[in-house]
Design a protein around this motif. Structure first.
Motif, PDB file in Angstrom:
ATOM      1  N   PRO A   1     -48.709  19.341   5.917  1.00 28.42           N
ATOM      2  CA  PRO A   1     -48.050  18.780   4.734  1.00 28.42           C
ATOM      3  C   PRO A   1     -46.883  19.640   4.261  1.00 28.42           C
ATOM      4  CG  PRO A   1     -50.431  18.915   4.442  1.00 28.42           C
ATOM      5  CD  PRO A   1     -50.103  19.700   5.656  1.00 28.42           C
ATOM      6  N   LEU A   2     -45.843  18.986   3.793  1.00 36.72           N
ATOM      7  CA  LEU A   2     -44.718  19.703   3.213  1.00 36.72           C
ATOM      8  C   LEU A   2     -43.880  18.764   2.365  1.00 36.72           C
ATOM      9  CD1 LEU A   2     -41.885  20.359   5.831  1.00 36.72           C
ATOM     10  CD2 LEU A   2     -43.677  18.689   6.154  1.00 36.72           C
ATOM     11  N   ARG A   3     -43.012  19.384   1.547  1.00 33.41           N
ATOM     12  CA  ARG A   3     -42.093  18.638   0.686  1.00 33.41           C
ATOM     13  C   ARG A   3     -40.670  18.965   1.103  1.00 33.41           C
ATOM     14  NH1 ARG A   3     -43.234  21.153  -4.874  1.00 33.41           N
ATOM     15  NH2 ARG A   3     -43.465  22.977  -3.528  1.00 33.41           N
ATOM     16  N   ILE A   4     -39.805  17.965   0.992  1.00 41.12           N
ATOM     17  CA  ILE A   4     -38.380  18.198   1.207  1.00 41.12           C
ATOM     18  C   ILE A   4     -37.610  17.394   0.158  1.00 41.12           C
ATOM     19  CG2 ILE A   4     -38.617  18.668   3.665  1.00 41.12           C
ATOM     20  CD1 ILE A   4     -36.920  15.500   2.801  1.00 41.12           C
ATOM     21  N   LEU A   5     -36.357  17.739  -0.033  1.00 45.48           N
ATOM     22  CA  LEU A   5     -35.499  16.987  -0.948  1.00 45.48           C
ATOM     23  C   LEU A   5     -34.467  16.219  -0.136  1.00 45.48           C
ATOM     24  CD1 LEU A   5     -34.806  19.616  -3.781  1.00 45.48           C
ATOM     25  CD2 LEU A   5     -36.433  17.712  -3.811  1.00 45.48           C
ATOM     26  N   ARG A   6     -34.304  14.966  -0.496  1.00 55.65           N
ATOM     27  CA  ARG A   6     -33.317  14.113   0.153  1.00 55.65           C
ATOM     28  C   ARG A   6     -32.052  14.087  -0.690  1.00 55.65           C
ATOM     29  NH1 ARG A   6     -32.825   8.649  -0.284  1.00 55.65           N
ATOM     30  NH2 ARG A   6     -34.742   8.565  -1.513  1.00 55.65           N
ATOM     31  N   ASP A   7     -30.900  14.126  -0.042  1.00 52.06           N
ATOM     32  CA  ASP A   7     -29.613  14.042  -0.727  1.00 52.06           C
ATOM     33  C   ASP A   7     -29.265  12.559  -0.874  1.00 52.06           C
ATOM     34  OD1 ASP A   7     -26.962  14.144  -1.577  1.00 52.06           O
ATOM     35  OD2 ASP A   7     -26.474  15.879  -0.331  1.00 52.06           O
ATOM     36  N   VAL A   8     -29.444  12.022  -2.077  1.00 52.17           N
ATOM     37  CA  VAL A   8     -29.276  10.577  -2.269  1.00 52.17           C
ATOM     38  C   VAL A   8     -27.813  10.157  -2.202  1.00 52.17           C
ATOM     39  CG1 VAL A   8     -31.387  10.437  -3.635  1.00 52.17           C
ATOM     40  CG2 VAL A   8     -29.191  10.767  -4.794  1.00 52.17           C
ATOM     41  N   ARG A   9     -26.894  11.108  -2.175  1.00 52.30           N
ATOM     42  CA  ARG A   9     -25.478  10.764  -2.036  1.00 52.30           C
ATOM     43  C   ARG A   9     -25.137  10.342  -0.614  1.00 52.30           C
ATOM     44  NH1 ARG A   9     -23.413  16.467  -4.140  1.00 52.30           N
ATOM     45  NH2 ARG A   9     -24.900  16.957  -2.474  1.00 52.30           N
ATOM     46  N   VAL A  10     -26.012  10.664   0.333  1.00 54.53           N
ATOM     47  CA  VAL A  10     -25.765  10.345   1.734  1.00 54.53           C
ATOM     48  C   VAL A  10     -26.238   8.923   2.015  1.00 54.53           C
ATOM     49  CG1 VAL A  10     -26.278  10.944   4.118  1.00 54.53           C
ATOM     50  CG2 VAL A  10     -26.049  12.754   2.384  1.00 54.53           C
ATOM     51  N   PRO A  11     -25.371   8.025   2.459  1.00 55.69           N
ATOM     52  CA  PRO A  11     -25.758   6.639   2.746  1.00 55.69           C
ATOM     53  C   PRO A  11     -26.477   6.530   4.091  1.00 55.69           C
ATOM     54  CG  PRO A  11     -23.417   6.922   3.154  1.00 55.69           C
ATOM     55  CD  PRO A  11     -23.919   8.245   2.619  1.00 55.69           C
ATOM     56  N   ALA A  12     -27.720   7.010   4.118  1.00 57.14           N
ATOM     57  CA  ALA A  12     -28.467   7.066   5.379  1.00 57.14           C
ATOM     58  C   ALA A  12     -28.694   5.689   5.977  1.00 57.14           C
ATOM     59  CB  ALA A  12     -29.803   7.771   5.156  1.00 57.14           C
ATOM     60  N   ARG A  13     -28.672   4.649   5.154  1.00 56.12           N
ATOM     61  CA  ARG A  13     -28.900   3.302   5.659  1.00 56.12           C
ATOM     62  C   ARG A  13     -27.839   2.903   6.680  1.00 56.12           C
ATOM     63  NH1 ARG A  13     -29.455  -1.743   1.516  1.00 56.12           N
ATOM     64  NH2 ARG A  13     -30.702  -0.176   0.415  1.00 56.12           N
ATOM     65  N   ALA A  14     -26.696   3.574   6.660  1.00 51.09           N
ATOM     66  CA  ALA A  14     -25.636   3.249   7.617  1.00 51.09           C
ATOM     67  C   ALA A  14     -26.100   3.474   9.052  1.00 51.09           C
ATOM     68  CB  ALA A  14     -24.394   4.097   7.324  1.00 51.09           C
ATOM     69  N   LEU A  15     -26.974   4.443   9.281  1.00 49.35           N
ATOM     70  CA  LEU A  15     -27.503   4.679  10.620  1.00 49.35           C
ATOM     71  C   LEU A  15     -28.437   3.555  11.034  1.00 49.35           C
ATOM     72  CD1 LEU A  15     -28.164   8.517  10.451  1.00 49.35           C
ATOM     73  CD2 LEU A  15     -26.296   7.341  11.632  1.00 49.35           C
ATOM     74  N   GLU A  16     -29.175   3.000  10.105  1.00 50.61           N
ATOM     75  CA  GLU A  16     -29.996   1.832  10.404  1.00 50.61           C
ATOM     76  C   GLU A  16     -29.109   0.659  10.800  1.00 50.61           C
ATOM     77  OE1 GLU A  16     -33.830   0.021   8.266  1.00 50.61           O
ATOM     78  OE2 GLU A  16     -31.979  -0.499   7.204  1.00 50.61           O
ATOM     79  N   TRP A  17     -28.009   0.464  10.091  1.00 51.45           N
ATOM     80  CA  TRP A  17     -27.072  -0.596  10.444  1.00 51.45           C
ATOM     81  C   TRP A  17     -26.525  -0.395  11.846  1.00 51.45           C
ATOM     82  CZ3 TRP A  17     -23.434  -1.819   5.696  1.00 51.45           C
ATOM     83  CH2 TRP A  17     -24.227  -2.240   4.616  1.00 51.45           C
ATOM     84  N   GLN A  18     -26.268   0.867  12.215  1.00 51.85           N
ATOM     85  CA  GLN A  18     -25.759   1.144  13.553  1.00 51.85           C
ATOM     86  C   GLN A  18     -26.792   0.760  14.609  1.00 51.85           C
ATOM     87  OE1 GLN A  18     -24.602   5.226  14.201  1.00 51.85           O
ATOM     88  NE2 GLN A  18     -23.287   4.717  15.930  1.00 51.85           N
ATOM     89  N   LEU A  19     -28.051   1.063  14.362  1.00 51.07           N
ATOM     90  CA  LEU A  19     -29.108   0.637  15.267  1.00 51.07           C
ATOM     91  C   LEU A  19     -29.144  -0.880  15.366  1.00 51.07           C
ATOM     92  CD1 LEU A  19     -32.068   3.016  14.317  1.00 51.07           C
ATOM     93  CD2 LEU A  19     -30.836   2.962  16.495  1.00 51.07           C
TER      94      LEU A  19
END
Length: 462
Positions: free
Chosen positions: A139-157
């Motif tokens: 188990p671990l915690r991380i912080l996501r940078d919400v300014r990064v539009p990560a959904r764009a990589l899903e669109w690329q897929l």
């Protein structure tokens, strides 16, 4: 597990007929031009990079990687301490060649020094907390940078799979949201429809409801845990149930075996695509229509393959995956060992995309738990059982014995509340398994690795 009495449809109703998505496209285009403008911009950049000259792409990646390391050293206490202790100065990080000499890090570093990873650029408005058990049960915690539009990589897929970003999607994975949160989440995807089968609750009733919704929505994409989707596919074939044909099936969270791919493809009469992602670094690589390995998103991810001593392995040789997220400026993960293994493919892809390729990931293996009542609990989702108590254990493994009883092996973190939290998780696991089987807690000093990685969930029951 039984699939219930879902209404079946002919496979002839599949690809080629009018889908609901085209009717939604105008509304989606408006959303993409406004609310999702940053995502659309990033998506176009990814498409421009995916056919770059390999040397130019490598230069771009090298520049971004050393810039991320330099930023982290100046703004994160963890990296400042780590790099200074390794003999690096900020001046050294002006040279891209220095990047591959930097120390690698692992999950233990993140668990032990979570607060020190956070940069001084991180504020509540640009961060989101992710808590995960991980596929290795650490188990671990991380912080996501919400300014990064990560959904764009899903669109690329989606683009590689012949899909539009506006498609309706069926999902098979763990439910992590309350009903209220799910409604809010569904609204955020409008005008697209996303509906889900909880991989923790796959039984006659839930699968029947899922398939009934499937026939109503007629999704273009099925996406989710490889093990859970293969379980559903096997059940459909066993009961000769035919559902509306999606245009693609995408699996993740565990290695996709050839038999699983064949079963899924036959059950849904659709091409099956593998993709590589993690809770720490989402969307690392994905399979294209050529089905000849996974393309790494090298413009925003740097993936290195190293041996046990940290030396890069040759193409075709299996090595440990070490990834760098080139975008996350609130919680940098630089040269981060994911615990997976794969090999690089040193040849151009028939699809024309020049992004580097890797072989399918090995080592992310989970089993499903089978209950006396026929219910199947997907192993991929069980990796999250310590998500509410990430500090309780250093590692865990769930093992189902042939008599269907379950052993929860834990390497305690020896914190004041560890024993209590482990018992709480064990109680939650018993409830999750509907108290149909015995669950015993066993404290151990270590959980041995197999093939370079601990399998979080294993089962002898069949």
């Amino acid at each position: 597990m039984a699939a219930g009495t879902a209404v079946a449809s002919s496979r002839a109703r599949g690809r080629g007929l009018l889908h609901p998505e085209p009717l939604k496209r105008p509304a989606f285009d408006v959303k993409a031009a406004t609310v999702l403008r940053a995502t659309r911009t990033a998506y176009r950049e990814h498409l421009a990079h995916e056919r770059m000259d390999p040397e130019a792409l490598q230069t771009l990646q090298d520049q971004r990687a050393i810039a991320q390391a330099s930023f982290a050293m100046q703004h994160s206490r963890f990296y400042r301490d780590l790099y200074r202790s390794a003999g690096f100065s900020i001046g050294d990080l002006r040279d891209p060649a220095a990047f591959c000499k930097l120390p690698t890090i692992g999950k233990e570093d993140v668990r032990e020094r979570f607060a020190d990873f956070r940069t001084d650029e991180a504020i509540s408005a640009n961060t989101a907390l992710n808590v995960t058990g991980g596929s290795t049960g650490e188990p671990l915690r991380i912080l996501r940078d919400v300014r990064v539009p990560a959904r764009a990589l899903e669109w690329q897929l989606f683009h590689w799979w012949g899909l539009d970003p506006s498609v309706d999607i069926a999902i098979v994975q763990r439910h992590t949201k309350s009903q209220k949160d799910r409604l809010r989440h569904a609204a955020s995807w409008w005008p697209s429809v996303r509906f889900q089968l909880d991989a923790f609750r796959m039984n006659e009733e839930t699968i029947g409801q899922f398939l009934a919704q499937w026939q109503s929505v007629e999704p273009s994409l099925l996406i989710g845990y490889a093990g859970a989707i293969s379980e559903v596919a096997a059940e459909l074939l066993a009961r000769d149930i035919r559902v509306h044909q999606p245009r693609a099936v995408a699996t993740t969270a565990a290695p996709l075996t050839d038999p699983q791919r064949a079963t899924i493809s036959e059950a849904f009469d659709a091409p099956v695509y593998d993709h590589y992602r993690s809770s720490e670094v989402p969307w690392i690589a994905g399979e294209c229509a050529a089905h000849e390995g996974l393309h790494v998103f090298a413009d925003v991810r740097k993936l290195e393959l190293l041996d046990e001593t940290g030396v890069p392995v040759a193409a075709g040789t299996v090595g440990d995956t070490v990834v760098t997220d080139l975008n996350n400026r609130v919680f940098p993960l630089i040269r981060y060992r994911l615990g997976d293994r794969t090999a690089a493919i040193d040849a151009p892809c028939a699809c024309g995309v020049t992004l580097p390729r890797i072989q399918p990931i090995s080592g992310r293996q989970t089993d499903a738990l089978r209950l006396p009542g026929g219910q199947v609990v997907a192993g991929e989702g069980l990796a999250q059982i310590f998500s509410r108590h990430p500090g309780a254990v250093r590692q865990f493994q769930i093992h189902q014995i042939s008599d269907r009883s379950v052993v929860l092996r834990c390497v305690s973190a020896h914190r004041p509340d560890s024993a209590r939290d482990i018992q709480v998780v064990a109680s939650n696991l018993r409830e999750l398994l509907d108290h149909q089987v015995k669950v015993a807690v066993v404290l151990v000093d270590r959980i041995p690795h197999a093939g370079g990685k601990v399998r979080c969930v294993t089962s002898d029951a069949r």
